[in-house]
Design a protein around this motif. Structure first.
Motif, PDB file in Angstrom:
ATOM      1  N   ALA A  10       4.490  -1.150   0.220  1.00 47.84           N
ATOM      2  CA  ALA A  10       3.807  -2.296  -0.377  1.00 47.84           C
ATOM      3  C   ALA A  10       3.892  -2.203  -1.887  1.00 47.84           C
ATOM      4  CB  ALA A  10       2.349  -2.343   0.071  1.00 47.84           C
ATOM      5  N   SER A  11       3.813  -3.365  -2.530  1.00 44.27           N
ATOM      6  CA  SER A  11       4.021  -3.436  -3.975  1.00 44.27           C
ATOM      7  C   SER A  11       2.954  -4.287  -4.653  1.00 44.27           C
ATOM      8  CB  SER A  11       5.396  -4.053  -4.251  1.00 44.27           C
ATOM      9  OG  SER A  11       5.575  -4.255  -5.639  1.00 44.27           O
ATOM     10  N   PRO A  12       2.513  -3.887  -5.847  1.00 43.19           N
ATOM     11  CA  PRO A  12       1.580  -4.712  -6.621  1.00 43.19           C
ATOM     12  C   PRO A  12       2.311  -5.723  -7.514  1.00 43.19           C
ATOM     13  CG  PRO A  12       1.884  -2.626  -7.729  1.00 43.19           C
ATOM     14  CD  PRO A  12       2.761  -2.585  -6.498  1.00 43.19           C
ATOM     15  N   TYR A  13       3.655  -5.727  -7.489  1.00 46.62           N
ATOM     16  CA  TYR A  13       4.435  -6.600  -8.378  1.00 46.62           C
ATOM     17  C   TYR A  13       4.841  -7.878  -7.655  1.00 46.62           C
ATOM     18  CZ  TYR A  13       4.697  -1.980 -10.414  1.00 46.62           C
ATOM     19  OH  TYR A  13       4.359  -0.726 -10.885  1.00 46.62           O
ATOM     20  N   PRO A  14       4.547  -9.047  -8.264  1.00 46.18           N
ATOM     21  CA  PRO A  14       4.858 -10.329  -7.616  1.00 46.18           C
ATOM     22  C   PRO A  14       6.345 -10.478  -7.302  1.00 46.18           C
ATOM     23  CG  PRO A  14       3.511 -10.663  -9.587  1.00 46.18           C
ATOM     24  CD  PRO A  14       3.923  -9.223  -9.585  1.00 46.18           C
ATOM     25  N   VAL A  15       6.649 -11.188  -6.236  1.00 48.17           N
ATOM     26  CA  VAL A  15       8.048 -11.476  -5.897  1.00 48.17           C
ATOM     27  C   VAL A  15       8.526 -12.614  -6.795  1.00 48.17           C
ATOM     28  CG1 VAL A  15       7.637 -10.756  -3.517  1.00 48.17           C
ATOM     29  CG2 VAL A  15       7.591 -13.188  -4.081  1.00 48.17           C
ATOM     30  N   GLY A  16       9.841 -12.757  -6.942  1.00 46.70           N
ATOM     31  CA  GLY A  16      10.400 -13.759  -7.853  1.00 46.70           C
ATOM     32  C   GLY A  16       9.910 -15.172  -7.541  1.00 46.70           C
ATOM     33  N   ASP A  17      10.259 -15.658  -6.351  1.00 48.66           N
ATOM     34  CA  ASP A  17       9.850 -17.002  -5.930  1.00 48.66           C
ATOM     35  C   ASP A  17       9.245 -16.893  -4.534  1.00 48.66           C
ATOM     36  OD1 ASP A  17       9.520 -19.568  -5.052  1.00 48.66           O
ATOM     37  OD2 ASP A  17      11.640 -20.136  -5.209  1.00 48.66           O
ATOM     38  N   PRO A  18       7.918 -16.944  -4.444  1.00 49.58           N
ATOM     39  CA  PRO A  18       7.269 -16.704  -3.152  1.00 49.58           C
ATOM     40  C   PRO A  18       7.658 -17.704  -2.066  1.00 49.58           C
ATOM     41  CG  PRO A  18       5.651 -17.401  -4.801  1.00 49.58           C
ATOM     42  CD  PRO A  18       6.941 -17.160  -5.532  1.00 49.58           C
ATOM     43  N   ALA A  19       8.194 -18.859  -2.441  1.00 48.30           N
ATOM     44  CA  ALA A  19       8.581 -19.852  -1.428  1.00 48.30           C
ATOM     45  C   ALA A  19       9.927 -19.511  -0.795  1.00 48.30           C
ATOM     46  CB  ALA A  19       8.641 -21.234  -2.063  1.00 48.30           C
ATOM     47  N   ASP A  20      10.681 -18.573  -1.416  1.00 44.26           N
ATOM     48  CA  ASP A  20      12.077 -18.326  -1.036  1.00 44.26           C
ATOM     49  C   ASP A  20      12.221 -16.975  -0.331  1.00 44.26           C
ATOM     50  OD1 ASP A  20      14.796 -18.024  -0.870  1.00 44.26           O
ATOM     51  OD2 ASP A  20      15.125 -17.871  -3.046  1.00 44.26           O
ATOM     52  N   ASN A  21      12.632 -16.989   0.938  1.00 40.21           N
ATOM     53  CA  ASN A  21      12.745 -15.721   1.663  1.00 40.21           C
ATOM     54  C   ASN A  21      13.965 -14.890   1.236  1.00 40.21           C
ATOM     55  OD1 ASN A  21      14.643 -17.286   2.915  1.00 40.21           O
ATOM     56  ND2 ASN A  21      13.830 -17.049   5.006  1.00 40.21           N
ATOM     57  N   TYR A  22      14.792 -15.424   0.333  1.00 40.43           N
ATOM     58  CA  TYR A  22      15.913 -14.645  -0.227  1.00 40.43           C
ATOM     59  C   TYR A  22      15.587 -14.105  -1.619  1.00 40.43           C
ATOM     60  CZ  TYR A  22      18.846 -16.505   3.503  1.00 40.43           C
ATOM     61  OH  TYR A  22      19.379 -16.817   4.732  1.00 40.43           O
ATOM     62  N   THR A  23      14.320 -14.212  -2.042  1.00 40.93           N
ATOM     63  CA  THR A  23      13.967 -13.938  -3.441  1.00 40.93           C
ATOM     64  C   THR A  23      14.153 -12.478  -3.852  1.00 40.93           C
ATOM     65  OG1 THR A  23      12.279 -14.386  -5.110  1.00 40.93           O
ATOM     66  CG2 THR A  23      11.517 -13.434  -3.040  1.00 40.93           C
ATOM     67  N   MET A  24      14.198 -12.265  -5.168  1.00 41.12           N
ATOM     68  CA  MET A  24      14.199 -10.927  -5.768  1.00 41.12           C
ATOM     69  C   MET A  24      12.813 -10.302  -5.603  1.00 41.12           C
ATOM     70  SD  MET A  24      17.024 -10.213  -7.460  1.00 41.12           S
ATOM     71  CE  MET A  24      16.530  -9.076  -8.766  1.00 41.12           C
ATOM     72  N   LEU A  25      12.779  -8.973  -5.503  1.00 42.73           N
ATOM     73  CA  LEU A  25      11.498  -8.275  -5.377  1.00 42.73           C
ATOM     74  C   LEU A  25      11.540  -7.018  -6.210  1.00 42.73           C
ATOM     75  CD1 LEU A  25      12.418  -8.141  -1.778  1.00 42.73           C
ATOM     76  CD2 LEU A  25      10.336  -9.383  -2.275  1.00 42.73           C
ATOM     77  N   SER A  26      10.355  -6.512  -6.528  1.00 43.98           N
ATOM     78  CA  SER A  26      10.272  -5.236  -7.243  1.00 43.98           C
ATOM     79  C   SER A  26       9.816  -4.130  -6.302  1.00 43.98           C
ATOM     80  CB  SER A  26       9.297  -5.343  -8.407  1.00 43.98           C
ATOM     81  OG  SER A  26       9.736  -6.324  -9.298  1.00 43.98           O
ATOM     82  N   ILE A  27      10.023  -2.906  -6.766  1.00 42.07           N
ATOM     83  CA  ILE A  27       9.787  -1.724  -5.934  1.00 42.07           C
ATOM     84  C   ILE A  27       8.318  -1.574  -5.521  1.00 42.07           C
ATOM     85  CG2 ILE A  27       9.406  -0.192  -7.901  1.00 42.07           C
ATOM     86  CD1 ILE A  27      11.100   1.942  -6.363  1.00 42.07           C
ATOM     87  N   HIS A  28       8.135  -0.806  -4.456  1.00 44.17           N
ATOM     88  CA  HIS A  28       6.802  -0.484  -3.944  1.00 44.17           C
ATOM     89  C   HIS A  28       6.092   0.526  -4.830  1.00 44.17           C
ATOM     90  CE1 HIS A  28       9.481   2.677  -2.420  1.00 44.17           C
ATOM     91  NE2 HIS A  28      10.130   1.746  -1.708  1.00 44.17           N
ATOM     92  N   SER A  29       4.766   0.550  -4.724  1.00 43.96           N
ATOM     93  CA  SER A  29       3.968   1.624  -5.327  1.00 43.96           C
ATOM     94  C   SER A  29       3.472   2.577  -4.250  1.00 43.96           C
ATOM     95  CB  SER A  29       2.773   1.052  -6.084  1.00 43.96           C
ATOM     96  OG  SER A  29       1.945   0.321  -5.205  1.00 43.96           O
ATOM     97  N   GLU A  30       3.529   2.134  -3.011  1.00 44.66           N
ATOM     98  CA  GLU A  30       3.078   2.963  -1.889  1.00 44.66           C
ATOM     99  C   GLU A  30       4.100   2.859  -0.777  1.00 44.66           C
ATOM    100  OE1 GLU A  30      -1.282   2.982  -0.615  1.00 44.66           O
ATOM    101  OE2 GLU A  30      -0.873   0.896  -1.063  1.00 44.66           O
ATOM    102  N   HIS A  31       4.385   3.953  -0.103  1.00 43.31           N
ATOM    103  CA  HIS A  31       5.175   3.874   1.121  1.00 43.31           C
ATOM    104  C   HIS A  31       4.824   5.034   2.021  1.00 43.31           C
ATOM    105  CE1 HIS A  31       7.808   7.170  -0.077  1.00 43.31           C
ATOM    106  NE2 HIS A  31       8.012   6.580  -1.232  1.00 43.31           N
ATOM    107  N   GLY A  32       5.160   4.913   3.272  1.00 39.67           N
ATOM    108  CA  GLY A  32       4.856   5.989   4.214  1.00 39.67           C
ATOM    109  C   GLY A  32       5.354   5.648   5.595  1.00 39.67           C
ATOM    110  N   THR A  33       4.990   6.493   6.545  1.00 41.10           N
ATOM    111  CA  THR A  33       5.357   6.230   7.931  1.00 41.10           C
ATOM    112  C   THR A  33       4.086   6.198   8.774  1.00 41.10           C
ATOM    113  OG1 THR A  33       5.697   8.568   8.381  1.00 41.10           O
ATOM    114  CG2 THR A  33       7.633   7.301   7.756  1.00 41.10           C
ATOM    115  N   PHE A  34       4.194   5.590   9.920  1.00 39.79           N
ATOM    116  CA  PHE A  34       3.053   5.560  10.840  1.00 39.79           C
ATOM    117  C   PHE A  34       3.592   5.413  12.248  1.00 39.79           C
ATOM    118  CE2 PHE A  34       2.949   0.987  11.936  1.00 39.79           C
ATOM    119  CZ  PHE A  34       3.705   0.442  10.906  1.00 39.79           C
ATOM    120  N   SER A  35       2.743   5.714  13.229  1.00 37.05           N
ATOM    121  CA  SER A  35       3.198   5.538  14.605  1.00 37.05           C
ATOM    122  C   SER A  35       2.462   4.367  15.242  1.00 37.05           C
ATOM    123  CB  SER A  35       2.999   6.819  15.404  1.00 37.05           C
ATOM    124  OG  SER A  35       1.635   6.994  15.681  1.00 37.05           O
TER     125      SER A  35
END
Ligand code: HEM
Ligand SMILES: *[C@@H]1O[C@H](CO)[C@@H](O)[C@H](O)[C@H]1NC(C)=O
Ligand SMILES: *[C@@H]1O[C@H](CO)[C@@H](O)[C@H](O)[C@H]1NC(C)=O
Ligand SMILES: *[C@@H]1O[C@H](CO)[C@@H](O)[C@H](O)[C@H]1NC(C)=O
Ligand SMILES: *[C@@H]1O[C@H](CO)[C@@H](O)[C@H](O)[C@H]1NC(C)=O
Ligand SMILES: *[C@@H]1O[C@H](CO)[C@@H](O)[C@H](O)[C@H]1NC(C)=O
Length: 213
Positions: free
Chosen positions: A168-193
């Motif tokens: 998950a990331s605290p940085y906004p995506v480029g164009d939230p209406a566009d599913n092909y948009t640019m995105l910035s890196i996550h601040s949190e990541h992990g695995t779960f079952s």
């Protein structure tokens, strides 16, 4: 959400290094739709990832995916192979009072690219309110994938514990209406079952109908 939880969510999503265990997988029935999922909650935020699948014993199968995240998560994603690289990824975010889901694939630790082998249909219950966004979607093509002409990786619907990755990331995506948009890196990541065996239901078709009305 209390003030302390909000503060924790902001911290958790602005790069503060925090190690937060995922909860165990539980059965969760959405009070809005009566659809029941296997659900795991991760991060301090916190973010829930939920799956419901037909009562099958082998791939391929369609999946109902629900993600519920605090708005501090500008995007949240799940990787079905349990790591970022070379497997099917679903990324989602808020868009006004609705939400958007995007099919992606990462060949490296870089922005995941659009991935055409999986297809999502956004369903009822994909709403954003004052505090949270929710996406509820049907995925066709998420239960198996082929990496680079190699063998097919499949999810085992009989497994009480499949390993998934999230970010998950605290940085906004480029164009939230566009599913092909640019995105910035996550601040949190992990695995779960997640208990995929318990995500199976004889009601899959009626769930789909309810969520499509
Ligand atoms: C703009 C998008 C993204 C960028 C630039 C990016 C970049 C990176 C980088 C540089 C790392 C290695 C350093 C580290 O551990 O922090 C990493 C690790 C990781 N990322 Fe991403 N990432 C992106 C999106 C995603 C998404 C959508 C997921 C979905 C689950 C994800 C899941 C992970 C996971 C689980 C790891 C741990 C190592 C691994 O599994 O490869 N990332 N990412
Ligand atoms: C969502 O936003 C749209 C456009 O701003 C508006 O027309 C619609 O009434 C809103 N729906 C809800 C449930 O608030
Ligand atoms: C974006 O949405 C369109 C329309 O629903 C869909 O055909 C396309 O596959 C989606 N692309 C991604 C990358 O999710
Ligand atoms: C991912 O796939 C690419 C393209 O086949 C390959 O070059 C790379 O080594 C793979 N990375 C991992 C971590 O499997
Ligand atoms: C907003 O949505 C979240 C997630 O569904 C829910 O827990 C919360 O109660 C909702 N808030 C309001 C004010 O409806
Ligand atoms: C799935 O199907 C099997 C065989 O018909 C049945 O025994 C089982 O109760 C079903 N499970 C669920 C969750 O509906």
């Amino acid at each position: 959400m209390g003030l302390l939880q909000i503060a924790a969510a902001v911290m958790a999503l602005t790069g503060t290094a925090l190690s937060v265990p995922a909860t165990t997988s539980v059965k969760y029935c959405d009070p809005e739709s009566d659809v029941c999922y296997s659900s795991s909650t991760v991060g301090i935020g916190a973010i829930s990832y939920r799956l419901a699948i037909p009562n099958v014993t082998a791939t391929p199968f369609d999946m109902l995916l629900q993600i519920v995240a605090p708005k501090t998560a500008q995007w949240a994603g799940v990787a079905f192979g349990g790591r970022m690289i070379n497997n099917t990824i679903a990324m989602a975010w808020a868009n006004g009072n609705t939400s958007v889901i995007s099919s992606r694939w990462a060949s490296a630790h870089e922005i995941p690219e659009p991935y055409e082998e999986a297809e999502y249909t956004v369903l009822k219950g994909s709403v954003t309110n004052e505090t949270h966004w929710t996406v509820t979607a049907l995925c066709k093509g998420c239960s198996s994938w082929v990496h680079d002409g190699g063998s097919r990786t499949v999810l085992d619907p009989n497994s009480p514990s499949i390993n998934l990755a999230w970010a998950a990331s605290p940085y906004p995506v480029g164009d939230p209406a566009d599913n092909y948009t640019m995105l910035s890196i996550h601040s949190e990541h992990g695995t779960f079952s997640l208990d995929l065996a318990a995500a199976r239901t004889d009601n899959f078709d009626s769930y789909l109908q309810t969520l499509s009305e």
